[in-house]
Design a protein around this motif. Structure first.
Motif, PDB file in Angstrom:
ATOM      1  N   VAL A  44      11.741  72.548  64.745  1.00 44.35           N
ATOM      2  CA  VAL A  44      12.270  71.281  64.222  1.00 44.35           C
ATOM      3  C   VAL A  44      13.438  71.554  63.276  1.00 44.35           C
ATOM      4  CG1 VAL A  44      11.729  69.248  62.825  1.00 44.35           C
ATOM      5  CG2 VAL A  44      10.058  70.098  64.491  1.00 44.35           C
ATOM      6  N   LEU A  45      13.319  72.599  62.457  1.00 38.44           N
ATOM      7  CA  LEU A  45      14.400  72.942  61.539  1.00 38.44           C
ATOM      8  C   LEU A  45      15.653  73.383  62.294  1.00 38.44           C
ATOM      9  CD1 LEU A  45      12.459  74.824  58.723  1.00 38.44           C
ATOM     10  CD2 LEU A  45      13.698  72.667  58.495  1.00 38.44           C
ATOM     11  N   TRP A  46      15.479  74.019  63.444  1.00 37.30           N
ATOM     12  CA  TRP A  46      16.646  74.386  64.246  1.00 37.30           C
ATOM     13  C   TRP A  46      17.381  73.129  64.705  1.00 37.30           C
ATOM     14  CZ3 TRP A  46      18.692  73.638  69.097  1.00 37.30           C
ATOM     15  CH2 TRP A  46      19.701  74.505  69.499  1.00 37.30           C
ATOM     16  N   ILE A  47      16.635  72.120  65.137  1.00 38.49           N
ATOM     17  CA  ILE A  47      17.243  70.840  65.528  1.00 38.49           C
ATOM     18  C   ILE A  47      17.924  70.200  64.324  1.00 38.49           C
ATOM     19  CG2 ILE A  47      16.761  68.508  66.343  1.00 38.49           C
ATOM     20  CD1 ILE A  47      16.538  70.522  68.557  1.00 38.49           C
ATOM     21  N   LEU A  48      17.245  70.201  63.184  1.00 39.78           N
ATOM     22  CA  LEU A  48      17.789  69.574  61.982  1.00 39.78           C
ATOM     23  C   LEU A  48      19.090  70.233  61.544  1.00 39.78           C
ATOM     24  CD1 LEU A  48      17.549  67.712  59.477  1.00 39.78           C
ATOM     25  CD2 LEU A  48      16.088  69.464  58.434  1.00 39.78           C
ATOM     26  N   ARG A  49      19.157  71.540  61.591  1.00 35.00           N
ATOM     27  CA  ARG A  49      20.317  72.250  61.064  1.00 35.00           C
ATOM     28  C   ARG A  49      21.481  72.307  62.047  1.00 35.00           C
ATOM     29  NH1 ARG A  49      17.853  77.229  57.399  1.00 35.00           N
ATOM     30  NH2 ARG A  49      16.658  75.894  55.999  1.00 35.00           N
ATOM     31  N   THR A  50      21.192  72.354  63.329  1.00 33.34           N
ATOM     32  CA  THR A  50      22.272  72.452  64.312  1.00 33.34           C
ATOM     33  C   THR A  50      22.757  71.099  64.790  1.00 33.34           C
ATOM     34  OG1 THR A  50      20.751  72.565  66.208  1.00 33.34           O
ATOM     35  CG2 THR A  50      21.341  74.649  65.125  1.00 33.34           C
ATOM     36  N   GLY A  51      21.886  70.068  64.734  1.00 31.73           N
ATOM     37  CA  GLY A  51      22.245  68.759  65.258  1.00 31.73           C
ATOM     38  C   GLY A  51      22.184  68.688  66.765  1.00 31.73           C
ATOM     39  N   ALA A  52      21.622  69.700  67.411  1.00 34.34           N
ATOM     40  CA  ALA A  52      21.577  69.754  68.873  1.00 34.34           C
ATOM     41  C   ALA A  52      20.523  68.795  69.428  1.00 34.34           C
ATOM     42  CB  ALA A  52      21.271  71.176  69.338  1.00 34.34           C
ATOM     43  N   ALA A  53      20.607  68.549  70.724  1.00 30.82           N
ATOM     44  CA  ALA A  53      19.608  67.720  71.401  1.00 30.82           C
ATOM     45  C   ALA A  53      18.296  68.489  71.504  1.00 30.82           C
ATOM     46  CB  ALA A  53      20.109  67.339  72.797  1.00 30.82           C
ATOM     47  N   TRP A  54      17.189  67.750  71.568  1.00 27.14           N
ATOM     48  CA  TRP A  54      15.872  68.386  71.667  1.00 27.14           C
ATOM     49  C   TRP A  54      15.801  69.304  72.890  1.00 27.14           C
ATOM     50  CZ3 TRP A  54      12.307  68.467  67.947  1.00 27.14           C
ATOM     51  CH2 TRP A  54      12.334  67.469  66.960  1.00 27.14           C
ATOM     52  N   ALA A  55      16.383  68.876  73.992  1.00 25.84           N
ATOM     53  CA  ALA A  55      16.293  69.662  75.225  1.00 25.84           C
ATOM     54  C   ALA A  55      17.041  70.989  75.120  1.00 25.84           C
ATOM     55  CB  ALA A  55      16.843  68.857  76.399  1.00 25.84           C
ATOM     56  N   ASP A  56      17.906  71.150  74.111  1.00 18.24           N
ATOM     57  CA  ASP A  56      18.657  72.390  73.943  1.00 18.24           C
ATOM     58  C   ASP A  56      17.941  73.399  73.052  1.00 18.24           C
ATOM     59  OD1 ASP A  56      20.689  71.424  75.529  1.00 18.24           O
ATOM     60  OD2 ASP A  56      21.824  70.595  73.853  1.00 18.24           O
ATOM     61  N   LEU A  57      16.717  73.090  72.644  1.00 15.27           N
ATOM     62  CA  LEU A  57      15.973  74.005  71.782  1.00 15.27           C
ATOM     63  C   LEU A  57      15.792  75.349  72.486  1.00 15.27           C
ATOM     64  CD1 LEU A  57      14.444  73.987  69.012  1.00 15.27           C
ATOM     65  CD2 LEU A  57      12.361  73.552  70.332  1.00 15.27           C
ATOM     66  N   PRO A  58      16.176  76.466  71.852  1.00 14.53           N
ATOM     67  CA  PRO A  58      16.089  77.782  72.506  1.00 14.53           C
ATOM     68  C   PRO A  58      14.648  78.160  72.874  1.00 14.53           C
ATOM     69  CG  PRO A  58      17.511  77.884  70.578  1.00 14.53           C
ATOM     70  CD  PRO A  58      16.834  76.548  70.534  1.00 14.53           C
ATOM     71  N   ASP A  59      14.536  79.044  73.840  1.00 15.54           N
ATOM     72  CA  ASP A  59      13.233  79.466  74.331  1.00 15.54           C
ATOM     73  C   ASP A  59      12.430  80.244  73.300  1.00 15.54           C
ATOM     74  OD1 ASP A  59      13.797  78.301  76.749  1.00 15.54           O
ATOM     75  OD2 ASP A  59      14.521  80.144  77.689  1.00 15.54           O
ATOM     76  N   ARG A  60      13.083  80.752  72.250  1.00 14.19           N
ATOM     77  CA  ARG A  60      12.351  81.520  71.255  1.00 14.19           C
ATOM     78  C   ARG A  60      11.436  80.637  70.397  1.00 14.19           C
ATOM     79  NH1 ARG A  60      17.746  81.651  69.543  1.00 14.19           N
ATOM     80  NH2 ARG A  60      18.196  80.648  67.534  1.00 14.19           N
TER      81      ARG A  60
END
Length: 262
Positions: A44-60
């Motif tokens: 969730v923090l990756w989404i918050l900080r990058t502003g990317a779409a949920w579907a772009d969340l990295p596989d890690r």
């Protein structure tokens, strides 16, 4: 390879007691819990900080569906606001929150998908994000509303969102908050509003230069918005649900308080 985690061990030690474990259905049905809360929160923090779409969340990270579902649950049950409140109250108990002089301001956030709390302005459709900071610029309250109403009409609702014990002694704002009715309403709660008078003010002046010296420190609320803007998911509102957008703001404020907490 980029780190899987955003949270340090010290930060997670503070946050983990504040996040309830996911609930299972009473009948035992539904999907089993596959990922721990720390891994999900990192996603969730990756989404918050990058502003990317949920579907772009990295596989890690756990799947975007898992992170979105858990984030939505934290918003719905008030977990993210509770985390912000718990951190602020603990800082206040340690003497790190100063309510003697607080600052208020609002900023316009473009809303790409519309939804509740979206209004039309000359800058387009958007949401108004209001915030109150303490004497050190730490976030004490955030409030989201339609961008159409004037900021002065949103002050009381923003004050109601304060997460500390007690209210500000003084609330410093810009000329938009020069309002005698607002002064009278907040004075009932013991809050003194300090704001430069608008040009062309008909009624007699209510503040002198000595009081307005505090206005010179209003840069602290501007710095708070600069901190918030580093979380790119807040720069533009992509959530149709206004509660989820507010949840992102609560989480960003919690991360800011963590820096002072540790």
């Amino acid at each position: 390879m980029a780190s899987r985690q955003f949270l340090t061990d010290e930060q997670w030690a503070v946050l983990s007691p504040l996040i309830p474990p996911p609930k299972r259905r009473a009948d035992g049905r539904g999907r089993p819990v596959e990922h721990n809360d720390r891994a999900v929160l990192d996603g969730v923090l990756w989404i918050l900080r990058t502003g990317a779409a949920w579907a772009d969340l990295p596989d890690r990270y756990p799947s975007y569906a898992t992170c979105f579902r858990r984030f939505s649950q934290w918003v719905k049950d008030g977990t993210l606001r509770h985390v912000l409140e718990a951190l602020a109250l603990d800082l206040q108990a340690r003497g790190d929150i100063d309510l003697s002089e607080c600052f208020i301001d609002g900023t316009f956030v473009v809303a790409k998908k519309g939804g509740r709390k979206v209004g039309k302005t000359k800058r387009g459709k958007g949401t108004k994000l209001m915030a109150i900071a303490d004497a050190a610029g730490l976030p004490l309250a955030v409030h989201t509303a339609s961008a159409s109403p004037h900021e002065v009409t949103l002050v009381e609702a923003t004050v109601d969102e304060i997460v500390t014990v007690g209210l500000p002694e003084r609330l410093v704002g810009d000329r938009a908050y020069d309002s005698d009715p607002l002064d009278e309403k907040l004075a009932v709660d013991g809050i003194e509003v300090i704001a430069p008078h608008r040009k062309g003010r008909v009624k007699p002046a209510t503040q002198d230069g000595r009081v307005l010296r505090r206005y010179k420190r209003r840069w602290k609320i501007e710095r708070l918005f600069a901190w918030l803007n580093k979380f790119r998911r807040i720069l533009t509102r992509w959530e149709y649900d206004d509660h989820r957008f507010t949840g992102f703001v609560h989480l960003a404020c919690s991360m800011i308080l963590l820096r002072r907490y540790l």
